[in-house]
Structure formats: structure tokens, C-alpha cells
Motif scaffolding. Sequence first.
Motif, PDB file in Angstrom:
ATOM      1  N   ILE A  83       0.850  -1.193   0.000  1.00 30.41           N
ATOM      2  CA  ILE A  83       0.000   0.000   0.000  1.00 30.41           C
ATOM      3  C   ILE A  83       0.885   1.242   0.000  1.00 30.41           C
ATOM      4  O   ILE A  83       1.828   1.352   0.790  1.00 30.41           O
ATOM      5  N   TRP A  84       0.575   2.174  -0.880  1.00 24.60           N
ATOM      6  CA  TRP A  84       1.266   3.468  -0.913  1.00 24.60           C
ATOM      7  C   TRP A  84       0.564   4.409   0.045  1.00 24.60           C
ATOM      8  O   TRP A  84      -0.669   4.394   0.153  1.00 24.60           O
ATOM      9  N   LYS A 293     -16.393  -4.362  -3.370  1.00 22.85           N
ATOM     10  CA  LYS A 293     -17.650  -5.076  -3.099  1.00 22.85           C
ATOM     11  C   LYS A 293     -17.631  -5.831  -1.765  1.00 22.85           C
ATOM     12  O   LYS A 293     -18.691  -6.083  -1.178  1.00 22.85           O
ATOM     13  N   ASN A 294     -16.441  -6.193  -1.288  1.00 25.78           N
ATOM     14  CA  ASN A 294     -16.353  -6.952  -0.034  1.00 25.78           C
ATOM     15  C   ASN A 294     -16.014  -6.078   1.175  1.00 25.78           C
ATOM     16  O   ASN A 294     -15.744  -6.604   2.262  1.00 25.78           O
ATOM     17  N   LEU A 295     -16.018  -4.753   0.990  1.00 28.12           N
ATOM     18  CA  LEU A 295     -15.643  -3.843   2.074  1.00 28.12           C
ATOM     19  C   LEU A 295     -16.860  -3.112   2.623  1.00 28.12           C
ATOM     20  O   LEU A 295     -17.675  -2.594   1.852  1.00 28.12           O
ATOM     21  N   ASP A 296     -16.987  -3.052   3.938  1.00 25.11           N
ATOM     22  CA  ASP A 296     -18.055  -2.247   4.530  1.00 25.11           C
ATOM     23  C   ASP A 296     -17.564  -0.808   4.693  1.00 25.11           C
ATOM     24  O   ASP A 296     -16.396  -0.501   4.442  1.00 25.11           O
ATOM     25  N   LEU A 303      -9.192   2.376   5.369  1.00 23.65           N
ATOM     26  CA  LEU A 303      -8.201   2.320   4.289  1.00 23.65           C
ATOM     27  C   LEU A 303      -7.840   3.716   3.786  1.00 23.65           C
ATOM     28  O   LEU A 303      -6.687   3.987   3.452  1.00 23.65           O
ATOM     29  N   ILE A 304      -8.822   4.601   3.741  1.00 18.54           N
ATOM     30  CA  ILE A 304      -8.541   5.985   3.332  1.00 18.54           C
ATOM     31  C   ILE A 304      -7.626   6.654   4.354  1.00 18.54           C
ATOM     32  O   ILE A 304      -6.642   7.316   3.990  1.00 18.54           O
ATOM     33  N   LYS A 305      -7.936   6.457   5.630  1.00 21.83           N
ATOM     34  CA  LYS A 305      -7.116   7.032   6.703  1.00 21.83           C
ATOM     35  C   LYS A 305      -5.687   6.488   6.636  1.00 21.83           C
ATOM     36  O   LYS A 305      -4.707   7.212   6.856  1.00 21.83           O
ATOM     37  N   LEU A 306      -5.577   5.211   6.300  1.00 25.30           N
ATOM     38  CA  LEU A 306      -4.271   4.560   6.199  1.00 25.30           C
ATOM     39  C   LEU A 306      -3.427   5.191   5.083  1.00 25.30           C
ATOM     40  O   LEU A 306      -2.234   5.457   5.253  1.00 25.30           O
ATOM     41  N   GLN A 307      -4.072   5.471   3.954  1.00 25.57           N
ATOM     42  CA  GLN A 307      -3.357   5.991   2.785  1.00 25.57           C
ATOM     43  C   GLN A 307      -2.899   7.432   2.941  1.00 25.57           C
ATOM     44  O   GLN A 307      -1.968   7.869   2.272  1.00 25.57           O
ATOM     45  N   ILE A 308      -3.567   8.173   3.839  1.00 23.57           N
ATOM     46  CA  ILE A 308      -3.164   9.575   4.030  1.00 23.57           C
ATOM     47  C   ILE A 308      -2.272   9.738   5.268  1.00 23.57           C
ATOM     48  O   ILE A 308      -1.993  10.856   5.696  1.00 23.57           O
ATOM     49  N   SER A 309      -1.820   8.609   5.828  1.00 21.55           N
ATOM     50  CA  SER A 309      -0.849   8.664   6.930  1.00 21.55           C
ATOM     51  C   SER A 309       0.400   9.375   6.447  1.00 21.55           C
ATOM     52  O   SER A 309       0.868   9.168   5.322  1.00 21.55           O
ATOM     53  N   THR A 310       0.962  10.216   7.300  1.00 14.00           N
ATOM     54  CA  THR A 310       2.147  10.989   6.887  1.00 14.00           C
ATOM     55  C   THR A 310       3.470  10.321   7.209  1.00 14.00           C
ATOM     56  O   THR A 310       4.509  10.703   6.682  1.00 14.00           O
ATOM     57  N   ASN A 311       3.435   9.300   8.077  1.00 15.30           N
ATOM     58  CA  ASN A 311       4.681   8.615   8.418  1.00 15.30           C
ATOM     59  C   ASN A 311       4.379   7.160   8.793  1.00 15.30           C
ATOM     60  O   ASN A 311       3.219   6.769   8.965  1.00 15.30           O
ATOM     61  N   SER A 312       5.441   6.369   8.900  1.00 14.61           N
ATOM     62  CA  SER A 312       5.269   4.932   9.156  1.00 14.61           C
ATOM     63  C   SER A 312       4.635   4.657  10.519  1.00 14.61           C
ATOM     64  O   SER A 312       3.934   3.668  10.690  1.00 14.61           O
TER      65      SER A 312
END
Length: 317
Positions: A83-84, A293-296, A303-312
Motif C-alpha cells: 500500500i502506498w 464489493k467486499n468492504l463495509d 483504508l482511506i485514513k491509512l493511505q493519508i498517513s504521513t509517516n510509518s
Amino acid sequence: MTLEGKKSEGTDLHSKTANILNISRNESKVFNYGRIYGAGEKFAVTLLKKFNPSISDKEAKETAKRLYGATKGKNDFLDGKKIWYGGSESIVFNRLEKIAEQENPKTPVLGAGITSALQKNNLNSNTFLPSRINWAIQSSGVDYLHLLLVSMSYLTKIYNIDARLCITVHDEIRYLVKEEDQYKVAMLLQISNLWTRAMFCHQLGIDEVPQTCAFFSAVDIDHVLRKEVDLDCITPSHPNAIPHGESLDIYQLLEKPEIQEFLKSHDNEKDEDLKEVFSKISKLSKPNELLDKNLDKITKNFLIKLQISTNSKDFKK
């Protein structure tokens, strides 16, 4: 890197990149498209050295790393999948890779399928991921062109305007029209673009079209075929400058008396005809919905929150 901007003001994506890298706008296009199509930092370093020979190897590597970190972002793994995150385009790259990794990838708007030669079940250890990402982008561009051409064909017929498709080149589309209809056809191009954008937004789950992309930044009106309407086109064999054409944005176009008269003469019966056509169209399938389709809703938001994380650290929370 930039969500909106104008080429004429030097604030669009390519102009901003050109200023940052100290290269020309045309050169920055190669850099930007290369990044979007999956090229890595090594490709960026090579381009930087080519376009700006004065830059040192160290500077080129640092610049490429900084820009890729700010745009594509960093990557980590979640449940074994890469994931980026942390870049302005991280979500875009994750989405592109998700489309490309499907068993039978489809373009998000018209649902065009990928060639069997690039389907996962026909590939071995080499997954050709950059090629499949490239396909998703380029084929979506073809969807865009097809929708635009169909819209123009419909509009020129109902408004009885004699316009002939002349040529399409990459992201340019040119029509031959009578001089008396030049502004009308420019307006129809803007309307066609609005319809096409609306279709793309709808298929991607965006309920309203952002104004920043609803219309073309400008429509060129010219009597010769050239890159820009204000180029003199002086050559050794042609020493005389060619008179310039016009490049009009939607606001300039609406100020034209011909367009104001054109809009006033609009026939409301045509709207009813269009509504009747739309009422007969069955609900369009959205290939994009298959990706989630399999995501609530909770998982999607996570997942959106994960992708906009600024650091590891934030990514692994």
C-alpha cells in the motif's frame, strides 16, 4: 501535486513541476506521465540529468526522492499487500494497482476489458504491472474520447451545425467548421466535456462534478494546424508570421455576443427529447464498485485514513 490550476497562469500540474525542476513544461510532461505510468526514481534521475545537464548526480537523486516521496509516497504492507501512503497521489496509485491486479480488469467508466495477453492467468513471474497500469490510464483516455465524440455528434445534429471531425492527437481533438459557427462549436465542445466529466464522476461514485474540471481550460480557434494559437510559425522557407488565432476559456466564450444569442435561442423541446432518451437507458454497471464489493463503510474509511498517513508510525497504528 496540484488539484487545480491554469496553464495560462503557470499554475497547472506540468507548469508547477517545470518550475520545481527547472525544466521546460513539455519536459515536465514526460516526468509527470512517467511517474503516473509506474516509472520509478531511477527513471526520474535519468530524465532530470537529461533535461538539466548542470544538475549533479547527488542533486538529481535527492530531488527525485523528494518529489516521489511527496507525490507517490512511501509503501508498506497490509495483510501481505503493498500500500502506498503519505503522498498527494498515493490513493491514485493504490487504485490503479488494484484495477490492474484484477483477474479481468475493466476500465472504470465504460468497462472495456484488457487484452488477454495481459490478463493475470496468462502471465508467469513477470506480472507486467506497469504495462497493466498504463493500460488502465490509456484505455480510460479512450473511453473519454469516445464519450466526447458521441456527445459532439449528437449536439451538432440537434443544433444543425455543420462540423466535421478533422483529427484527434493524444489529448487534442479538432473540428473543421464554418467561420460563422466557430464559437458555437467551441461552446458545444465545452458542453460535451461537461457531459463526459459528469459520466466519469458518476461511474466513480462522485455525485457532483468539480467546477475545476467541468470545462476545458480553453478551446483553441484557429485557421491553421499548430501547437499554440499564438505561434508565428516563421521558418527559413516561410519568413512571414501567420496571424494568430484565439484561445478562449468558458468565461470568455460566454461573453461572446454570438454565444449569448445562441443560448437565448435554446429550444426547450430538445431538453424533453434528451430526457426521453435518458429514461430508456438501463442503469449502468460500475466496474469500479467491484473493487470494494467486499468492504463495509468502516473498512473503507480505515483504508482511506491509512493511505493519508504521513509517516510509518501513523501507518502502523
